[in-house]
Design an enzyme around this catalytic site. Structure first.
Site, PDB file in Angstrom:
ATOM      1  N   THR A  55     -18.675 -29.121 -51.677  1.00  0.00           N
ATOM      2  CA  THR A  55     -19.844 -29.665 -51.003  1.00  0.00           C
ATOM      3  C   THR A  55     -20.058 -31.094 -51.494  1.00  0.00           C
ATOM      4  OG1 THR A  55     -20.910 -27.550 -50.706  1.00  0.00           O
ATOM      5  CG2 THR A  55     -22.370 -29.419 -51.017  1.00  0.00           C
TER       6      THR A  55
ATOM      7  N   THR B 213     -25.059 -28.509 -55.561  1.00  0.00           N
ATOM      8  CA  THR B 213     -23.798 -27.862 -55.204  1.00  0.00           C
ATOM      9  C   THR B 213     -23.619 -26.634 -56.074  1.00  0.00           C
ATOM     10  OG1 THR B 213     -21.393 -28.026 -55.288  1.00  0.00           O
ATOM     11  CG2 THR B 213     -22.617 -29.530 -56.708  1.00  0.00           C
ATOM     12  N   GLY B 214     -23.130 -25.555 -55.477  1.00  0.00           N
ATOM     13  CA  GLY B 214     -22.950 -24.334 -56.258  1.00  0.00           C
ATOM     14  C   GLY B 214     -23.107 -23.115 -55.382  1.00  0.00           C
TER      15      GLY B 214
ATOM     16  N   ARG C  62     -23.726 -17.278 -41.651  1.00  0.00           N
ATOM     17  CA  ARG C  62     -24.288 -17.455 -42.998  1.00  0.00           C
ATOM     18  C   ARG C  62     -24.719 -18.918 -43.197  1.00  0.00           C
ATOM     19  NH1 ARG C  62     -22.992 -20.947 -47.619  1.00  0.00           N
ATOM     20  NH2 ARG C  62     -23.569 -19.848 -49.491  1.00  0.00           N
ATOM     21  N   VAL C  63     -25.895 -19.106 -43.715  1.00  0.00           N
ATOM     22  CA  VAL C  63     -26.369 -20.458 -44.030  1.00  0.00           C
ATOM     23  C   VAL C  63     -26.612 -20.533 -45.536  1.00  0.00           C
ATOM     24  CG1 VAL C  63     -28.170 -22.167 -43.633  1.00  0.00           C
ATOM     25  CG2 VAL C  63     -27.443 -20.678 -41.757  1.00  0.00           C
ATOM     26  N   GLY C  64     -26.124 -21.589 -46.160  1.00  0.00           N
ATOM     27  CA  GLY C  64     -26.287 -21.761 -47.609  1.00  0.00           C
ATOM     28  C   GLY C  64     -27.494 -22.618 -47.945  1.00  0.00           C
ATOM     29  N   ASP C  65     -27.502 -23.122 -49.142  1.00  0.00           N
ATOM     30  CA  ASP C  65     -28.633 -23.918 -49.624  1.00  0.00           C
ATOM     31  C   ASP C  65     -28.601 -25.363 -49.139  1.00  0.00           C
ATOM     32  OD1 ASP C  65     -26.271 -24.163 -51.265  1.00  0.00           O
ATOM     33  OD2 ASP C  65     -27.457 -25.390 -52.634  1.00  0.00           O
TER      34      ASP C  65
HETATM   35  N1  ASP Z   1     -23.785 -24.772 -52.045  1.00  0.00           N
HETATM   36  C1  ASP Z   1     -22.768 -24.623 -51.035  1.00  0.00           C
HETATM   37  C2  ASP Z   1     -23.076 -23.392 -50.205  1.00  0.00           C
HETATM   38  O1  ASP Z   1     -23.456 -22.381 -50.762  1.00  0.00           O
HETATM   39  C3  ASP Z   1     -21.394 -24.501 -51.589  1.00  0.00           C
HETATM   40  C4  ASP Z   1     -20.933 -25.598 -52.541  1.00  0.00           C
HETATM   41  O2  ASP Z   1     -21.750 -26.208 -53.213  1.00  0.00           O
HETATM   42  O3  ASP Z   1     -19.728 -25.869 -52.602  1.00  0.00           O
HETATM   43  O4  ASP Z   1     -22.898 -23.425 -49.022  1.00  0.00           O
END
Ligand code: ASP
Length: 309
Positions: free
Chosen positions: A176, A227-228, A204-207
């Site tokens: 990310t 990121t994470g 799916r939706v992330g942060d």
């Molecule tokens: N935070 C991102 C997600 O969960 C993934 C990432 O940081 O690489 O979509």
């Protein structure tokens, strides 16, 4: 005189040290440098923090090395579903998009949602329809394709698992992307863009596109890009939590960022990192993974590009 500065990341968690070759390390650092300079140039010429973070994130999206735009990871149905967001700390305006495909620079679409729609967040078909109306060009799936990303997906596609592109188990490459900046007027902004997680479920939706979770900016406190492991960052409302610790507990930028990344998110079971900036141009970049692709540059002469801790 007001210090202006910028910080960027290309994902927390990196190729495990043994997998990193000299050539690859150089390629990552060059890509980070290019993106850093794009944003810094905007600030140096008197441009806004908002323009700077968009410029840097676009550059990172254009590189296949990072999990955003070109080089995004594959979701369970072998497509790319990208998420992005942007926020202006001067007025708390924000824009976000999720579950989009075909758009070369998702961060610019997020900005258009902020500036050209009456909404904050558009998702899926509706977001893409909005892009069409604005005249966005749609790229073929092949533009986003990356061999290694595809292999990462093939490795786990038949499982019920999804993983960070920077899972410790894998010889994976990541990340990310995001940027935070403070301009000559002391205004701050944040932007984040991602392909999400390999083999994530359709929808799916992330942060990353969630204001307050993966991205946040408020001149009064800080601008943050995370990121994470997104599921944990959503539950920890991580970006806003850092701002709250500054506002209500009087913590410094460094203390608040560290409290969230080295304590709170670990207690929840998540891993990752963030980049943070305040309106004095101070920067913090904590992570609890082996590395985080990151770079920062300030008008006081400081410049740093690093991968491992
Ligand atoms: N935070 C991102 C997600 O969960 C993934 C990432 O940081 O690489 O979509």
């Amino acid at each position: 005189m007001q210090t202006f500065s910028i910080a960027i990341h290309g994902g927390a968690g990196t190729l495990v040290k043994g997998m990193m070759t000299q050539d690859l390390e150089t390629a990552y650092k060059n890509a980070l440098k290019l993106a850093l300079d794009q944003g810094y140039k905007v600030l140096d010429q008197g441009g806004s923090a908002l323009d700077a973070v968009e410029a840097s994130v676009k550059e990172l999206e254009n590189s296949h090395l990072f999990n955003a735009g070109k080089g995004s990871v594959f979701s369970a149905n072998e497509t790319h579903e990208m998420d992005a967001s942007i926020m202006d700390g001067k007025n708390l305006k924000a824009g976000a998009i999720s579950l989009i495909s075909g758009i070369k620079n998702p961060v610019s679409l997020a900005r258009d949602v902020m500036e050209k729609s009456e909404h904050v967040f558009l998702a899926g078909e509706g977001a893409m329809q909005f892009a069409k109306e604005l005249g966005y060009k749609f790229e073929e799936a092949s533009y986003f394709y990356d061999d290694l990303r595809h292999q990462q997906w093939l490795d786990i596609k038949d499982s019920n698992h999804f993983q960070l592109d920077h899972s410790a188990k894998k010889d994976s490459k990541f990340g990310t992307v995001g940027a935070v900046a403070c301009d000559k007027d002391g205004n701050i902004a944040a932007a984040t863009s991602t392909g999400g997680m390999t083999n994530k479920k359709w929808g799916r939706v992330g942060d990353s596109p969630m204001i307050g979770a993966g991205n946040y900016a408020n001149n009064k406190t800080c601008a943050i890009s995370c990121t994470g492991s997104g599921e944990y960052f959503i539950r920890g409302v991580v970006a806003y939590d850092v701002a709250c610790l500054i506002e209500h507990k009087n913590m410094s930028l460094a203390e608040a960022s560290s409290e969230v990344i080295h304590k709170r998110i670990l207690e929840l079971g998540g891993d990752g990192g963030l980049i943070a900036i305040d309106s004095q141009g101070n920067i913090a970049m904590p992570f609890n993974t082996e590395g985080m692709y990151r770079a920062k540059k300030s008008s006081n002469g400081m410049e740093e590009i690093s991968i491992y801790s």
